[in-house]
Design an enzyme around this catalytic site. Structure first.
Site: not given
Length: 412
Positions: A27, A118
């Site tokens: 992420d 992500e």
């Protein structure tokens, strides 16, 4: 050149070495703001806010002053008067996302995107080719920094749930690897809000009963949690507190829902303005559904209020559809049921989604009992927009209104 914060010393990373932890959750930190700091050296190490009227993103330097995404611009500037406010550049974020996912795909063929910054990566079976999961995670962070110029946090664990929790704990710009024999030692001391599905209401209910950590949730019987929270929530929290999450990393899976949201800031928004925003959101979501050949049954309305509390309202239709009129009518009804809360608490964000999606090719067509069916109208409007651009035709209620920014998304 990346900022000094991006070139974090590996000695600061949290690492437990284990080859059994094979799912990575990667992420990018404060994605929009990080892209701005990457592209403008003068912004590095300084509090950056993306978006003037409403905060779309904030750098970690800005977050340290209490600035949050979707906060009103005035409130953000009061909290941090020396913050630098920049206009969003959606095309730059889309290009950065493409480069990021190329690094992901070069790391492993098993990539499940969650958002534009992500993803889950499964590195099982890559030891002979690419090294241990720890080595792969270290190389992934280095490659993203070198090729995309952005900081990225990676959590590595045996399950998708725990990998995501690990990356959340390791932020910003960190790496945390949790081996199977350390799972509960890592997970159970964490606050119960780390469990998926624990929002403000559930957290308050459990904390009122003296339950504040994941470990305390794990010590409860499943039946006790079901009696407190209901069957679905109770069973889910019991499973997650014991790190039971059998879901694999899925490649090419079509999304189960489509949605969009709009931040409003903390200024007063009239009912007419909220309705126009809802119309625009539904119009965009249903257009995406039809373009992707998808229909859905469950219509969801998400609201966030001045105190940052949230509520969700949903309704399941009798049949799956992608018709704008049917979904808009349902959203308007859901919005009407929430009007007392909006008037009392103020509204800062509205979101619309359609879930329980399926392919429209499998849809059993109903008899045309309703002569006002909007399917033909939707198809005609879609064709005009396809040929002449999305602005070629619009609803009268949206004329002269700010349509919002075209947020980059993963493919539908």
């Amino acid at each position: 050149m990346p900022s000094p914060r991006h070139a974090r010393d590996q000695s600061c990373e949290h690492m437990f070495v284990s080859d059994d932890a094979t799912i990575l959750h990667a992420d990018v930190d404060a994605f929009y703001a990080s892209v701005e700091q990457r592209d403008d050296p003068a912004l590095r190490g300084r509090p950056v806010i993306v978006g003037a009227g409403v905060v779309l993103a904030a750098s970690y330097e800005a977050k340290a002053h209490g600035i949050r995404t979707a906060m009103g611009g005035r409130q953000a500037r009061r909290l941090c008067p020396h913050a630098i406010v920049v206009d969003p550049r959606m095309s730059a974020y889309a290009e950065a996302s493409k480069a990021l996912f190329q690094v992901f795909k070069n790391t492993t063929p098993l990539v499940e995107g969650l958002s534009i910054e992500e993803a889950f990566l499964d590195v099982r079976g890559l030891k002979r080719l690419a090294g241990s999961p720890t080595e792969i995670a270290l190389r992934l962070r280095r490659d993203v920094l070198e090729r995309v110029g952005l900081p990225i946090t990676v959590g590595v664990a045996r399950t998708k749930f725990l990998a995501k929790v690990a990356s959340g704990v390791a932020k910003p710009d960190g790496l945390l690897i949790v081996p199977p024999d350390r799972e509960f030692a890592f997970l159970h001391p964490l606050p119960l809000e780390r469990l998926w599905g624990v929002g403000t209401v559930t957290a308050q209910k459990l904390r009122h009963l003296g339950i504040s950590t994941v470990g305390q949730v794990a010590r409860l019987d499943e039946a006790a949690l079901v009696s407190m929270l209901g069957r679905a929530s109770g069973r889910q929290l019991h499973a997650l507190a014991h790190n039971r999450d059998p879901r694999p990393v899925l490649v090419g899976r079509r999304r189960g829902s489509m949605g969009a949201q709009r931040a409003l800031g903390r200024s007063q928004t009239s009912c007419g303005a909220v309705d126009a925003i809802v119309v625009g959101l539904v119009d965009g979501v249903t257009r995406r559904m039809r373009a992707a050949g998808r229909v859905g049954r469950t219509v969801v309305l998400r609201l966030r209020f001045d105190d940052f509390s949230r509520t969700t309202r949903s309704h399941t239709l009798s049949r799956a559809t992608a018709e704008t009129h049917a979904i808009l009518t349902t959203v308007r009804w859901l919005l009407m049921t929430a009007l007392p809360m909006i008037e009392h608490q103020g509204l800062t964000l509205v979101g619309v989604a359609v879930s329980n999606l399926e392919d429209d090719a499998a849809l059993q067509l109903p008899l045309p009992f309703d002569p006002r069916s909007g399917g033909a109208l939707d198809a005609a409007v879609d064709e005009v927009r396809k040929r002449f651009g999305s602005a070629a035709i619009t609803r009268a209620v949206l004329l002269g209104r700010d349509p919002g920014l075209p947020v980059p998304r993963l493919p539908d």
